[in-house]
Design a protein around this motif. Structure first.
Motif, PDB file in Angstrom:
ATOM      1  N   VAL A 343      88.768  61.033  24.663  1.00 12.19           N
ATOM      2  CA  VAL A 343      88.832  61.083  26.137  1.00 12.19           C
ATOM      3  C   VAL A 343      90.265  60.933  26.663  1.00 12.19           C
ATOM      4  N   ARG A 344      91.120  60.290  25.892  1.00 10.06           N
ATOM      5  CA  ARG A 344      92.479  60.023  26.409  1.00 10.06           C
ATOM      6  C   ARG A 344      93.293  61.276  26.712  1.00 10.06           C
ATOM      7  N   PRO A 345      93.233  62.300  25.866  1.00  4.42           N
ATOM      8  CA  PRO A 345      94.022  63.500  26.199  1.00  4.42           C
ATOM      9  C   PRO A 345      93.659  64.100  27.565  1.00  4.42           C
ATOM     10  N   ALA A 349      91.364  56.393  30.608  1.00  2.00           N
ATOM     11  CA  ALA A 349      91.920  55.224  29.928  1.00  2.00           C
ATOM     12  C   ALA A 349      91.161  54.964  28.629  1.00  2.00           C
ATOM     13  N   GLY A 350      89.873  55.275  28.625  1.00  2.00           N
ATOM     14  CA  GLY A 350      89.060  55.057  27.435  1.00  2.00           C
ATOM     15  C   GLY A 350      87.601  55.236  27.802  1.00  2.00           C
ATOM     16  N   ALA A 351      86.727  55.079  26.796  1.00  2.00           N
ATOM     17  CA  ALA A 351      85.293  55.171  27.059  1.00  2.00           C
ATOM     18  C   ALA A 351      84.710  53.768  26.898  1.00  2.00           C
ATOM     19  N   LEU A 352      84.052  53.298  27.940  1.00  2.00           N
ATOM     20  CA  LEU A 352      83.431  51.972  27.915  1.00  2.00           C
ATOM     21  C   LEU A 352      82.027  52.124  27.348  1.00  2.00           C
ATOM     22  N   TRP A 353      81.703  51.320  26.328  1.00  2.00           N
ATOM     23  CA  TRP A 353      80.405  51.529  25.679  1.00  2.00           C
ATOM     24  C   TRP A 353      79.455  50.366  25.867  1.00  2.00           C
TER      25      TRP A 353
END
Ligand code: ASP
Length: 587
Positions: A343-345, A349-353
């Protein structure tokens, strides 16, 4: 006796019914075994292979056959000996008992194994492309491409389309990529541009009254390359007068139903349609792969006052959406961390799981959201026990693109795409214009000749971003196979479109004056589409690089390893063109 080239059978064509025939064959030696005084060799041409048997004396004193030698042989077709038949080979029941053999060309040891399963790197293959193309799989791709193009031409001919060639040396065309330029010797300091597409010419042919135009057209775009992009590529370019969207849809559906069955794929009678907004919301892509689920779910409203600042502020300033991976609760910490790289590209910021396991919730957000809070998110997203919820927050563009990429990644890694399934669909209702934050201006999402929807025209000045286009893309299995539009045929609307793009009257006249001029003298309403032929063949052949369906492609750094193009030229040639080179790129 030398048989006429046109009567000579192909190596791979001989069958048990041919037993007793005397034939002449030509081809390349594939492999050879000496058994006492007998030589067994496979002779191969583009159609396949056949086994030859002959006495070693026939080769002459000290002569040996090597792989890739070119032979002409004459002989009698015989059934293979008892128990020697090879059921895997179409010619496996017979062999040629050779009566005469002629070595037409001796081959050195090739730089790599000339078989489907080769040991060569792509670099080596491209450097020795003729040998690479001699591999059966590559010849098969070229022959498939030929058959598809022949079927396409037949279809359009039946539909009363006329193939017209358009110039390669032209001026800049409007697809929005960088042009390849060709300096003019006669007009020093002036340049031709290679066409990014025949767009303007095919529209002018409608003004001319051709009515239905098609061209298998080469296009040139100086862009950064990827596995499915080449600096020169081929389009099936189509334009017709007095047509609306539905006419283009039925035309292309008919074409696909004619062409795809050549490889055993049967497209449906009518393709489903998906509006651009819906495609983006559900799949995070304007070329959605609909062969599997993992659709994006809305989580924004839940974030409000949820107690986790990160989610609250993401939702307040943008969007929060998620996807559920069924059974994904078993993913390891390391696997989950790895998803951030996907997801960063795209700017996230990130993936919350959130993992929903038997009677428990595991999530880095558990502290802030509490177990109940996490459960609320999981339930809202439709995550059951054993499932994994992944959430991304941020600006809308980022969230959709990041989750769209994550969705494809998860489907690939977890094998969620059903074998043998193919989905075709139309994506419709594209926005006419796209805002560029970077440049602080609108760009045409398709190109500047795409018609706005009539009911939206009046918003061109007041609300340009909300105007929808009469544009459409055709998508197969998540790959955009083509796109087109109904065009603007009213010069006044065309001027307003140019204005929305920041192209003033003067610039419009300078760049597209010939089109505007032609539009003054009776222009039929018209529209069309262009399909990427290379990509289409790639999908039909079940491949994932268009380089494998183009005879002589460029590398991802836009060079041809075979001819070493682009190359330096003689200073005298440059002088004649009035060109000096300032600085060279490395390598
Ligand atoms: N010229 C367009 C393109 O190359 C296609 C079209 O609008 O027909 O993408």
């Amino acid at each position: 006796m030398t048989m006429s080239a046109w009567e000579r059978p192909w190596c791979g064509s001989l069958r048990i019914e041919d037993v007793g025939r005397e034939v002449e064959l030509v081809g390349w030696v594939r492999r050879r075994r000496d058994l006492g005084g007998l030589v067994f060799a496979d002779l191969r041409d583009r159609s396949g292979i056949v086994q030859l048997v002959f006495e070693s004396e026939m080769l002459g004193e000290g002569e040996q056959l090597s792989q890739q030698d070119v032979l002409r042989v004459r002989g009698i077709v015989r059934p293979r000996a008892e128990g020697q038949a090879n059921a895997e080979l179409p010619t496996g029941e017979i062999e040629l008992s050779v009566t005469a053999v002629e070595l037409l060309s001796k081959a050195e040891t090739p730089p790599f194994v000339i078989e489907d399963d080769t040991n060569a790197s792509e670099e080596l293959r491209l450097t020795h492309r003729p040998l690479d193309l001699r591999r059966p799989v590559m010849l098969h791709n070229l022959m498939l491409r030929h058959r598809v193009v022949a079927a396409i031409r037949r279809y359009f001919d039946e539909m009363e389309f006329v193939e017209v060639e358009t110039p390669i040396l032209t001026r800049s065309t409007p697809e929005g990529a960088r042009d390849f330029l060709v300096p003019s010797r006669i007009h020093r300091g002036a340049f031709y541009a290679l066409p990014q597409s025949p767009q303007l010419f095919k529209q002018l042919l409608q003004v001319a009254g051709i009515g239905r135009y098609v061209q298998i057209a080469r296009c040139f775009r100086d862009e950064d390359l990827r596995a499915d992009r080449q600096p020169e590529f081929t389009q099936i370019d189509v334009e017709a007068s007095f047509v609306a969207e539905e006419d283009i849809y039925t035309l292309i559906e008919g074409l696909f139903r004619r062409v795809f069955p050549l490889v055993g794929i049967e497209p449906p009678e009518r393709f489903p349609r998906l509006a651009y907004d819906e495609a983006m919301e559900r799949f995070g892509s304007d070329r959605p792969d609909t062969r599997f689920g993992l659709e994006l779910v809305e989580l924004g409203p839940l974030c409000k006052g949820c107690g986790f600042g990160v989610l609250e502020s993401a939702a307040a300033g943008g969007r929060v959406k998620g996807i559920v991976l069924p059974g994904g609760a078993s993913l390891s910490r390391k696997q989950l961390d790895g998803l951030n790289e996907i997801v960063r590209p795209h700017g996230a910021a990130g993936a919350l799981w959130v993992k929903r396991t038997a009677g428990d919730i595991v999530s880095p957000a558990k502290k802030a959201l509490g177990e109940d809070g996490c459960l609320r998110f999981a339930e809202a997203a439709g995550a059951s026990e054993g499932d994994l919820l992944l959430m991304v927050g941020g600006p809308e563009k980022v969230v959709l693109a990041a989750l769209g990429a994550l969705r494809l990644h998860l489907a690939r890694v977890h094998d969620l795409i059903p074998e043998g399934r193919h989905d075709f669909l139309w994506v419709t209702d594209f926005p006419l214009l796209e805002w560029s934050e970077e440049d602080g201006r609108f760009y045409a999402m398709h190109h500047p000749f795409t018609s706005p929807r009539p009911e939206d025209v009046d918003r061109l000045e007041s609300e340009p971003g909300a105007v929808r286009a009469r544009a459409y893309d055709v998508v197969m299995d998540g790959v955009e196979l083509g796109g087109g539009s109904i065009r603007i045929h009213d010069p006044a609307v065309q001027r307003r479109m140019f204005a929305a793009l920041g192209i003033g009257g003067e610039e419009a006249r300078a760049r597209f004056g010939f089109l505007l001029e032609a539009f003054r003298f009776g222009v039929p309403p018209h529209g069309g589409i262009a399909l990427g032929l290379d990509r289409m063949i790639m999908l039909m052949a079940g491949l994932d690089s268009i380089r494998d369906v183009i005879a002589f492609p460029k590398t991802t750094s836009a060079s041809c390893l075979l001819t070493e193009a682009p190359s330096a030229v003689d200073p005298a040639q440059l002088a004649e063109l009035g060109i000096g080179v300032i600085g060279k790129s490395e390598g």
